[in-house]
Design a protein around this motif. Sequence first.
Motif, PDB file in Angstrom:
ATOM      1  N   ARG A  62      54.050  53.651  33.243  1.00  0.00           N
ATOM      2  CA  ARG A  62      54.232  52.245  33.609  1.00  0.00           C
ATOM      3  C   ARG A  62      53.516  51.947  34.933  1.00  0.00           C
ATOM      4  N   MET A  65      49.764  51.865  34.334  1.00  0.00           N
ATOM      5  CA  MET A  65      49.341  50.637  33.660  1.00  0.00           C
ATOM      6  C   MET A  65      49.316  49.466  34.642  1.00  0.00           C
ATOM      7  N   GLU A  66      50.304  49.362  35.498  1.00  0.00           N
ATOM      8  CA  GLU A  66      50.338  48.294  36.493  1.00  0.00           C
ATOM      9  C   GLU A  66      49.194  48.438  37.492  1.00  0.00           C
ATOM     10  N   LYS A  68      46.359  49.896  36.944  1.00  0.00           N
ATOM     11  CA  LYS A  68      45.117  49.570  36.230  1.00  0.00           C
ATOM     12  C   LYS A  68      44.899  48.065  36.170  1.00  0.00           C
ATOM     13  N   ARG A  69      45.952  47.320  35.886  1.00  0.00           N
ATOM     14  CA  ARG A  69      45.829  45.858  35.831  1.00  0.00           C
ATOM     15  C   ARG A  69      45.440  45.284  37.190  1.00  0.00           C
ATOM     16  N   ASN A  72      41.776  46.181  37.844  1.00  0.00           N
ATOM     17  CA  ASN A  72      40.883  45.420  36.974  1.00  0.00           C
ATOM     18  C   ASN A  72      40.628  44.026  37.531  1.00  0.00           C
ATOM     19  N   SER A  77      37.524  49.809  37.497  1.00  0.00           N
ATOM     20  CA  SER A  77      38.089  50.366  36.265  1.00  0.00           C
ATOM     21  C   SER A  77      38.679  51.752  36.538  1.00  0.00           C
ATOM     22  N   LYS A  98      47.624  53.155  23.732  1.00  0.00           N
ATOM     23  CA  LYS A  98      46.390  52.365  23.779  1.00  0.00           C
ATOM     24  C   LYS A  98      46.551  50.952  23.223  1.00  0.00           C
ATOM     25  N   MET A 100      49.055  49.055  23.985  1.00  0.00           N
ATOM     26  CA  MET A 100      49.601  48.300  25.129  1.00  0.00           C
ATOM     27  C   MET A 100      48.593  48.219  26.268  1.00  0.00           C
ATOM     28  N   GLU A 101      47.960  49.339  26.560  1.00  0.00           N
ATOM     29  CA  GLU A 101      46.984  49.414  27.656  1.00  0.00           C
ATOM     30  C   GLU A 101      46.012  50.536  27.339  1.00  0.00           C
ATOM     31  N   TYR A 102      44.725  50.200  27.262  1.00  0.00           N
ATOM     32  CA  TYR A 102      43.719  51.200  26.927  1.00  0.00           C
ATOM     33  C   TYR A 102      43.221  51.890  28.194  1.00  0.00           C
ATOM     34  N   PHE A 103      43.232  53.203  28.175  1.00  0.00           N
ATOM     35  CA  PHE A 103      42.626  54.025  29.219  1.00  0.00           C
ATOM     36  C   PHE A 103      41.534  54.853  28.565  1.00  0.00           C
TER      37      PHE A 103
END
Length: 117
Positions: A62, A65-66, A68-69, A72, A77, A98, A100-103
């Motif tokens: 989590r 993902m936060e 990363k957002r 971005n 990236s 992936k 939900m959120e692609y890495f």
Amino acid sequence: MRLFEKVYGYVRGKILFKIVKARDRHFLKRLNEIVERMDRTLVRKLFIDVSSLKTLDENELRNLMELKRQLNERGISISIIAGIPLNKRIVNIFDSIKTMEYFGVYGTELDAVLSDS
């Protein structure tokens, strides 16, 4: 390719690309500190080397993902380095989220540098 590898050796960790090695369960704290100090005008890609980790829990995912957002939005990236041979458990974790959120998950730094993401 050899020329690229030589140039990458000079810019690695300084400009354009930054790498963080996750060696223990507390890497997210270090990662957040590095992101706060990162010169956002020069760094365009952040690589997180998780090849030595056995797993990631859902709080760590989590937070990633936060982060990363947030990055971005700044034009930076994040890519995941799973090591060679690939850390299958880590690859499976990122594959499962992936939708939900692609890495981007890569075996080596050079693979990640040469990728589009």
